[in-house]
Design a protein around this motif. Structure first.
Motif, mmCIF file in Angstrom:
data_model
loop_
_atom_site.group_PDB
_atom_site.id
_atom_site.type_symbol
_atom_site.label_atom_id
_atom_site.label_comp_id
_atom_site.label_asym_id
_atom_site.label_seq_id
_atom_site.Cartn_x
_atom_site.Cartn_y
_atom_site.Cartn_z
ATOM 1 N N SER A 1 -8.620 19.517 14.321
ATOM 2 C CA SER A 1 -7.836 18.398 14.058
ATOM 3 C C SER A 1 -7.723 18.136 12.387
ATOM 4 C CB SER A 1 -8.387 17.029 14.613
ATOM 5 O OG SER A 1 -7.963 16.614 15.706
ATOM 6 N N ILE B 1 -13.501 4.528 26.205
ATOM 7 C CA ILE B 1 -12.048 3.606 25.563
ATOM 8 C C ILE B 1 -10.871 4.734 25.930
ATOM 9 C CG2 ILE B 1 -10.874 2.870 23.450
ATOM 10 C CD1 ILE B 1 -13.212 1.890 22.621
ATOM 11 N N SER C 1 -6.172 13.240 24.199
ATOM 12 C CA SER C 1 -7.210 14.041 24.355
ATOM 13 C C SER C 1 -8.233 13.810 25.724
ATOM 14 C CB SER C 1 -8.065 14.118 23.348
ATOM 15 O OG SER C 1 -7.432 14.536 22.103
ATOM 16 N N THR D 1 -3.288 8.343 19.085
ATOM 17 C CA THR D 1 -3.650 7.354 17.812
ATOM 18 C C THR D 1 -4.721 7.886 16.748
ATOM 19 O OG1 THR D 1 -5.581 6.416 18.941
ATOM 20 C CG2 THR D 1 -3.542 5.289 19.560
HETATM 21 C C1 LIG Z 1 -0.247 19.589 23.619
HETATM 22 C C2 LIG Z 1 -1.176 18.701 22.624
HETATM 23 C C3 LIG Z 1 -1.127 19.033 21.296
HETATM 24 C C4 LIG Z 1 -1.998 18.423 20.420
HETATM 25 N N1 LIG Z 1 -1.949 18.810 18.896
HETATM 26 C C5 LIG Z 1 -2.912 18.326 18.016
HETATM 27 C C6 LIG Z 1 -2.748 18.529 16.583
HETATM 28 O O1 LIG Z 1 -2.122 19.538 16.216
HETATM 29 N N2 LIG Z 1 -3.801 18.016 15.882
HETATM 30 C C7 LIG Z 1 -4.539 17.008 16.349
HETATM 31 O O2 LIG Z 1 -5.359 16.291 15.502
HETATM 32 N N3 LIG Z 1 -4.622 16.503 17.576
HETATM 33 C C8 LIG Z 1 -3.663 17.032 18.487
HETATM 34 N N4 LIG Z 1 -3.633 16.752 19.622
HETATM 35 C C9 LIG Z 1 -4.691 15.706 19.930
HETATM 36 C C10 LIG Z 1 -4.114 14.399 19.877
HETATM 37 O O3 LIG Z 1 -3.897 14.196 18.363
HETATM 38 C C11 LIG Z 1 -4.787 13.065 20.254
HETATM 39 O O4 LIG Z 1 -3.965 12.013 20.536
HETATM 40 C C12 LIG Z 1 -6.004 12.735 19.674
HETATM 41 O O5 LIG Z 1 -6.888 13.941 19.559
HETATM 42 C C13 LIG Z 1 -6.867 11.565 20.352
HETATM 43 O O6 LIG Z 1 -6.301 10.275 20.175
HETATM 44 P P1 LIG Z 1 -5.834 9.573 21.375
HETATM 45 O O7 LIG Z 1 -5.516 8.311 20.880
HETATM 46 O O8 LIG Z 1 -4.891 10.030 22.357
HETATM 47 O O9 LIG Z 1 -7.550 9.446 22.197
HETATM 48 P P2 LIG Z 1 -7.627 9.483 23.608
HETATM 49 O O10 LIG Z 1 -7.572 10.611 24.311
HETATM 50 O O11 LIG Z 1 -7.353 8.149 24.279
HETATM 51 O O12 LIG Z 1 -9.259 9.437 23.338
HETATM 52 C C14 LIG Z 1 -10.084 10.598 22.729
HETATM 53 C C15 LIG Z 1 -11.668 10.118 22.532
HETATM 54 O O13 LIG Z 1 -11.900 9.118 21.924
HETATM 55 C C16 LIG Z 1 -12.360 7.832 22.204
HETATM 56 N N5 LIG Z 1 -11.752 6.793 21.626
HETATM 57 C C17 LIG Z 1 -10.414 6.485 21.699
HETATM 58 N N6 LIG Z 1 -10.064 5.512 20.685
HETATM 59 C C18 LIG Z 1 -11.298 4.942 20.042
HETATM 60 C C19 LIG Z 1 -11.846 3.860 19.252
HETATM 61 N N7 LIG Z 1 -10.863 3.126 18.857
HETATM 62 N N8 LIG Z 1 -13.048 3.743 19.294
HETATM 63 C C20 LIG Z 1 -13.879 4.602 19.727
HETATM 64 N N9 LIG Z 1 -13.565 5.857 20.641
HETATM 65 C C21 LIG Z 1 -12.332 5.994 20.799
HETATM 66 C C22 LIG Z 1 -12.148 7.834 23.896
HETATM 67 O O14 LIG Z 1 -12.913 7.335 24.514
HETATM 68 C C23 LIG Z 1 -12.072 9.430 23.963
HETATM 69 O O15 LIG Z 1 -13.576 9.806 24.126
HETATM 70 C C24 LIG Z 1 -2.737 17.423 20.719
HETATM 71 C C25 LIG Z 1 -2.989 16.868 22.075
HETATM 72 C C26 LIG Z 1 -1.874 17.448 22.970
HETATM 73 C C27 LIG Z 1 -2.056 16.906 24.355
#
Ligand SMILES: Cc1cc2nc3c(=O)[nH]c(=O)nc-3n(C[C@H](O)[C@H](O)[C@H](O)COP(=O)(O)OP(=O)(O)OC[C@H]3O[C@@H](n4cnc5c(N)ncnc54)[C@H](O)[C@@H]3O)c2cc1C
Lengths: 160, 287
Positions: free
Chosen positions: B123, B30, B36, B111
């Motif tokens: 996290s 997804i 991430s 998200t």
């Molecule tokens: C510069 C930077 C700093 C950050 N700092 C932090 C921080 O301080 N703290 C923190 O917690 N995070 C941090 N993050 C990570 C951020 O919070 C991400 O948004 C989060 O970890 C992943 O969410 P996403 O929606 O972007 O997921 P994605 O990147 O789209 O997916 C992540 C994983 O989850 C799976 N997935 C996504 N949605 C679902 C679903 N509904 N059901 C099942 N599987 C799913 C995907 O297949 C993938 O394997 C940071 C990221 C960056 C780039």
């Protein structure tokens, strides 16, 4: 991989292109549309040099696929100046020496654009928080923060 | 680097998304906020054959109250949750912790569903959801089930999600009167991943602690509770001595990992300090 047709409006101009799914928005802007203001630094979301606005929100264009911007409005630093005249933000960065090497500047200005559109009079702390999302390795941020503060002044003067 | 090639699927509804997951579950992933997943693809750490982009699935980003629970759709963005009055009112621990999650542009896209599915031990949200006794709503094309947060996180970057399953919503019991919450964290810069983070929920009645929950981030496993330390707190007045003793116990109870900026010994020290601060703040807010 099959190419996917998309249409994206960038800085007010509509573009129809076909892209590979893996085409990053940053590369789409720079390579396919030849809009070079968006810089690519780290390619994993940390540095912020590639920040653009999609539907009004600041996003990392290195973490966005071009196909995801299908049907969206994108704004980049290429579109800040109007009719050859610097925007207040650009003018302010110039006046306050908000850049040295310039690599982070377009990303900084896009983050600042989002901030100023949401909040026409941000506090210094709010400006610092906003620009802290992007890395600058030259200025120590003082001049960048002052530039955004100066942009606030210029925009208020302009609005009078 | 550039991401490896993949096939792109953009479902327009939840059933379509679940169908696509059923078809491509083994090799597909997804795509939610991408904050991430796309870094990992750009670094060539993962090479999914198919990406199922759920960003245009309607109804998956809601934040609402349903009975005694705050219900958060998997696609709710970090920025929306940070700014949500419902979250501040009904899950103040989440609101407090969200100030530390990423930077503006990351929060615009990232998200909650993606964050917990990624299950990074550094996290904040896995620790918050564990402390709040939240439950994770999960669906596949065939069935739906509910997993307690404590059982959802099985290890670093590992969850109880089975092939073909996705997170659809997160349910958090509403904060109650007499409850206080606080998140304390140490990171290199605000918005960077935590070296250590401590989330505390305490309930105070008649001057005594009747319930305590502590979740920690930056340790070996995401979503870890400190149940031995919690037990020590129940029945105390949460005075300075009780808090100091609990903070020392927390230091011993955590299982820290070593990261670039903080080794295990330093993390234990951080946990003691952060736990003491969070406990005092939560106690003061419970009044
Ligand atoms: C510069 C930077 C700093 C950050 N700092 C932090 C921080 O301080 N703290 C923190 O917690 N995070 C941090 N993050 C990570 C951020 O919070 C991400 O948004 C989060 O970890 C992943 O969410 P996403 O929606 O972007 O997921 P994605 O990147 O789209 O997916 C992540 C994983 O989850 C799976 N997935 C996504 N949605 C679902 C679903 N509904 N059901 C099942 N599987 C799913 C995907 O297949 C993938 O394997 C940071 C990221 C960056 C780039």
């Amino acid at each position: 991989m099959a190419l996917i047709p998309i249409n994206v409006t960038v800085n007010g101009t509509r573009f129809e292109r076909a892209v590979e799914p893996r085409r990053l928005l940053a590369d789409f802007l720079r390579e396919d549309l030849d809009l070079k203001a968006t810089h690519i630094g780290c390619e994993h979301g940390v540095c912020g040099a590639c920040t653009v606005l999609v539907a009004g929100e600041a996003v990392r264009s290195c973490l966005t696929f071009a196909v995801q911007a299908d049907g969206c409005e994108v704004r980049t630093a290429d579109g800040l100046a109007q009719a050859g005249k610097l925007s207040p933000l650009q003018q302010a960065f110039w006046e306050k020496h908000g850049l040295q090497c310039g690599y982070c500047t377009s990303g900084m200005m896009m983050v600042a654009s989002e901030l100023l559109e949401r909040n026409a009079r941000p506090t210094k702390a709010e400006i610092e928080e906003a620009v802290s999302s992007n890395l600058c390795r030259c200025t120590g941020y003082y001049n960048i923060v002052e530039s955004v503060q100066r942009a606030v002044e210029l925009m208020q003067e302009g609005a009078k | 680097m550039k991401p490896p090639p993949f096939e792109y699927v953009r479902p327009g509804s939840l059933p379509e998304a679940l169908d696509a997951l059923a078809r491509h579950g083994a090799t597909g992933r997804i795509l939610a906020g991408g904050q991430s997943l796309v870094p990992m693809m750009n670094l060539r750490l993962v090479k999914p054959a198919v990406l199922i982009d759920i960003n245009r699935v309607p109804g998956l980003a809601e934040i609402r109250v349903d009975g005694g629970e705050l219900v958060i759709g998997a696609l709710a963005r970090h920025a929306a949750l940070l700014g949500s009055a419902l979250v501040r009112k009904h899950c103040p621990l989440m609101a407090d912790a969200y100030r530390w999650v990423g930077h503006g542009p990351i929060r615009n896209r990232g998200t909650l569903g993606g964050n917990i599915s990624h299950a990074d031990p550094a996290s904040e949200m896995p620790a918050v959801l564990a402390a709040c006794d939240a439950t994770i709503g999960v669906r596949s094309a065939k069935q739906s089930r509910t997993i307690p947060a404590a059982g959802f996180f099985t290890g670093a970057l590992a969850t109880a999600l089975a092939e073909g399953e996705m997170v659809t919503e997160i349910r958090v019991p509403l904060a109650q009167p007499g409850q206080g919450a606080a998140w304390e964290e140490a990171a290199n810069r605000k918005g960077d991943f935590a070296m250590a983070g401590v989330g505390v929920l305490v309930t105070v009645a008649g001057g005594k602690c009747t319930h305590a929950a502590i979740g920690v981030a930056g340790m070996a496993k995401p979503g870890t509770r400190l149940s031995a330390t919690e037990k020590r707190l129940v029945g105390t007045a949460l005075d300075a001595a009780a808090i100091a003793a609990a903070a020392r116990a927390a230091r011993e109870e955590v299982r820290p990992s070593t990261s670039y900026h903080a080794d295990a010994t330093y993390k234990r020290e951080l946990v003691e300090t952060l736990a003491a601060r969070a406990l005092a703040a939560a106690r003061d807010r419970a009044r």
